[in-house]
Design a protein around this motif. Structure first.
Motif, PDB file in Angstrom:
ATOM      1  N   ASP A  43       0.818  -1.224  -0.090  1.00 14.40           N
ATOM      2  CA  ASP A  43      -0.237  -0.034  -0.004  1.00 14.40           C
ATOM      3  C   ASP A  43       0.991   1.331  -0.015  1.00 14.40           C
ATOM      4  O   ASP A  43       0.646   2.254  -0.664  1.00 14.40           O
ATOM      5  N   LEU A  44       1.912   1.314   0.871  1.00 17.89           N
ATOM      6  CA  LEU A  44       2.881   2.263   0.866  1.00 17.89           C
ATOM      7  C   LEU A  44       3.408   2.584  -0.482  1.00 17.89           C
ATOM      8  O   LEU A  44       3.509   3.485  -1.085  1.00 17.89           O
ATOM      9  N   LEU A  45       3.877   1.546  -1.045  1.00 16.68           N
ATOM     10  CA  LEU A  45       4.634   1.606  -2.565  1.00 16.68           C
ATOM     11  C   LEU A  45       3.507   2.128  -3.390  1.00 16.68           C
ATOM     12  O   LEU A  45       4.033   3.236  -4.197  1.00 16.68           O
ATOM     13  N   MET A  46       2.550   1.645  -3.357  1.00 21.56           N
ATOM     14  CA  MET A  46       1.545   2.354  -4.459  1.00 21.56           C
ATOM     15  C   MET A  46       1.198   3.716  -4.064  1.00 21.56           C
ATOM     16  O   MET A  46       0.976   4.415  -5.066  1.00 21.56           O
ATOM     17  N   ALA A  47       1.020   4.223  -2.974  1.00 22.47           N
ATOM     18  CA  ALA A  47       0.700   5.561  -2.317  1.00 22.47           C
ATOM     19  C   ALA A  47       1.938   6.336  -3.159  1.00 22.47           C
ATOM     20  O   ALA A  47       1.563   7.412  -3.449  1.00 22.47           O
ATOM     21  N   GLU A 104       1.867   6.859  -6.744  1.00 22.21           N
ATOM     22  CA  GLU A 104       0.768   7.460  -7.388  1.00 22.21           C
ATOM     23  C   GLU A 104       1.324   9.070  -7.176  1.00 22.21           C
ATOM     24  O   GLU A 104       0.846   9.835  -7.894  1.00 22.21           O
ATOM     25  N   THR A 105       1.875   9.287  -5.721  1.00 18.24           N
ATOM     26  CA  THR A 105       2.275  10.693  -5.566  1.00 18.24           C
ATOM     27  C   THR A 105       3.081  11.219  -6.458  1.00 18.24           C
ATOM     28  O   THR A 105       3.010  12.268  -7.077  1.00 18.24           O
ATOM     29  N   LEU A 106       4.125  10.120  -6.711  1.00 11.27           N
ATOM     30  CA  LEU A 106       5.347  10.700  -7.446  1.00 11.27           C
ATOM     31  C   LEU A 106       4.692  10.950  -8.937  1.00 11.27           C
ATOM     32  O   LEU A 106       5.207  11.989  -9.648  1.00 11.27           O
ATOM     33  N   CYS A 107       3.628  10.248  -9.544  1.00 12.64           N
ATOM     34  CA  CYS A 107       3.139  10.104 -10.920  1.00 12.64           C
ATOM     35  C   CYS A 107       2.183  11.450 -11.080  1.00 12.64           C
ATOM     36  O   CYS A 107       2.359  12.008 -12.036  1.00 12.64           O
ATOM     37  N   ARG A 108       1.875  12.030  -9.880  1.00 10.81           N
ATOM     38  CA  ARG A 108       0.631  13.085  -9.931  1.00 10.81           C
ATOM     39  C   ARG A 108       1.751  14.184 -10.158  1.00 10.81           C
ATOM     40  O   ARG A 108       1.261  15.196 -10.812  1.00 10.81           O
ATOM     41  N   ASN A 109       3.122  14.286  -9.775  1.00  6.90           N
ATOM     42  CA  ASN A 109       3.708  15.407  -9.864  1.00  6.90           C
ATOM     43  C   ASN A 109       4.706  15.378 -10.840  1.00  6.90           C
ATOM     44  O   ASN A 109       5.403  16.316 -11.220  1.00  6.90           O
ATOM     45  N   ALA A 114      11.108   3.933  -9.281  1.00  8.28           N
ATOM     46  CA  ALA A 114      12.543   3.923  -8.371  1.00  8.28           C
ATOM     47  C   ALA A 114      12.440   4.550  -7.207  1.00  8.28           C
ATOM     48  O   ALA A 114      12.875   4.163  -6.030  1.00  8.28           O
ATOM     49  N   GLY A 115      11.817   5.975  -7.393  1.00  9.62           N
ATOM     50  CA  GLY A 115      11.579   6.699  -6.061  1.00  9.62           C
ATOM     51  C   GLY A 115      10.577   6.268  -5.151  1.00  9.62           C
ATOM     52  O   GLY A 115      10.849   6.350  -4.060  1.00  9.62           O
ATOM     53  N   ALA A 116       9.368   5.532  -5.749  1.00  8.35           N
ATOM     54  CA  ALA A 116       8.701   4.969  -4.858  1.00  8.35           C
ATOM     55  C   ALA A 116       9.254   3.607  -3.906  1.00  8.35           C
ATOM     56  O   ALA A 116       9.052   3.656  -2.854  1.00  8.35           O
ATOM     57  N   THR A 149       9.653   3.641   0.027  1.00 11.75           N
ATOM     58  CA  THR A 149       8.939   2.483   0.688  1.00 11.75           C
ATOM     59  C   THR A 149      10.288   1.473   1.406  1.00 11.75           C
ATOM     60  O   THR A 149       9.750   1.096   2.737  1.00 11.75           O
ATOM     61  N   ASN A 150      11.316   1.326   0.858  1.00  5.99           N
ATOM     62  CA  ASN A 150      12.304   0.498   1.535  1.00  5.99           C
ATOM     63  C   ASN A 150      12.753   1.225   3.018  1.00  5.99           C
ATOM     64  O   ASN A 150      12.872   0.419   3.934  1.00  5.99           O
ATOM     65  N   GLU A 151      12.443   2.515   2.976  1.00  4.79           N
ATOM     66  CA  GLU A 151      12.840   3.321   4.416  1.00  4.79           C
ATOM     67  C   GLU A 151      11.500   3.569   5.018  1.00  4.79           C
ATOM     68  O   GLU A 151      11.687   4.329   6.031  1.00  4.79           O
ATOM     69  N   HIS A 152      10.297   2.999   4.684  1.00  3.93           N
ATOM     70  CA  HIS A 152       9.122   3.222   5.233  1.00  3.93           C
ATOM     71  C   HIS A 152       8.579   4.792   5.542  1.00  3.93           C
ATOM     72  O   HIS A 152       8.399   5.207   6.298  1.00  3.93           O
ATOM     73  N   GLU A 153       8.992   5.520   4.276  1.00  6.67           N
ATOM     74  CA  GLU A 153       8.661   6.909   4.245  1.00  6.67           C
ATOM     75  C   GLU A 153       7.643   7.183   3.178  1.00  6.67           C
ATOM     76  O   GLU A 153       7.378   6.276   2.435  1.00  6.67           O
ATOM     77  N   THR A 154       7.076   8.316   3.341  1.00  9.82           N
ATOM     78  CA  THR A 154       5.910   8.626   2.528  1.00  9.82           C
ATOM     79  C   THR A 154       6.620  10.057   1.642  1.00  9.82           C
ATOM     80  O   THR A 154       7.288  10.610   2.138  1.00  9.82           O
TER      81      THR A 154
END
Length: 183
Positions: A10-14, A17-22, A32-34, A38-43
């Protein structure tokens, strides 16, 4: 375990999607950015990423590898840093050193620099660059047709191991022979 995996998905997809919108035209690098986030549990923090891109723009020309293909991964890593300017300066210094060592100047040297910056102690970076160079040169010497710029990343990943160069190369050769026999 299953819930943790679902949360990561879910975090990966979120993040994706955030990166794709911007950053609409950069789907591959958005992945790659997502993944980095996600690997660092970051949003994804788009405002922080924009600030990081402004740091890059102030420092680099329009045709810089940092402003083109590698922009998203570099901004992502910078945005997760406590000091994005310092992260970028250190990254550039390592990449410049790799480029001075006759690696092909490309996005691969940026990725290799990111690997070294993340995994090596900064005061030992010179030693890791030398080890990366030795591994890459021996790979090129033994398999000139098979070795290309993208192997810079592979050499950097191998360089951060505790295994000495000669034993690394022996293990690589043995693995190559085993794989070659199966194909």
């Amino acid at each position: 375990m299953e819930e943790t995996l679902m949360n990561m998905c879910d975090l990966l997809m979120a993040n994706f999607e955030t990166l794709c919108r911007n950053y609409k035209l950069e789907e591959t690098m958005n992945i790659a950015g997502a993944m980095i986030l996600t690997n660092e549990h970051e949003t994804a923090d788009i405002e922080r990423m924009k600030t990081c891109y402004n740091i890059i723009k102030r420092s680099e020309g329009i045709f810089s590898v940092y402003r083109n293909y590698m922009r998203i991964p570099v901004m992502t890593k910078m945005s997760m840093s406590d000091n994005p300017e310092n992260y970028f300066e250190n990254l550039k210094a390592i990449k410049d050193e790799l480029d001075r060592e006759r690696f092909l100047k490309s996005e691969y040297s940026v990725i290799a620099a990111m690997v070294l910056l993340e995994e090596a102690k900064y005061d030992e970076i010179g030693d890791y660059i030398e080890k990366t160079k030795a591994i890459y040169n021996k790979m090129k010497e033994e398999h000139s047709v098979l070795t290309s710029a993208n192997d810079t990343v592979f050499a950097a990943l191998l360089a951060i191991s505790d295994i000495d160069v000669d034993n690394l190369l022996l293990e690589m050769e043995e693995s190559y022979r085993l794989i070659k026999g199966k194909i």
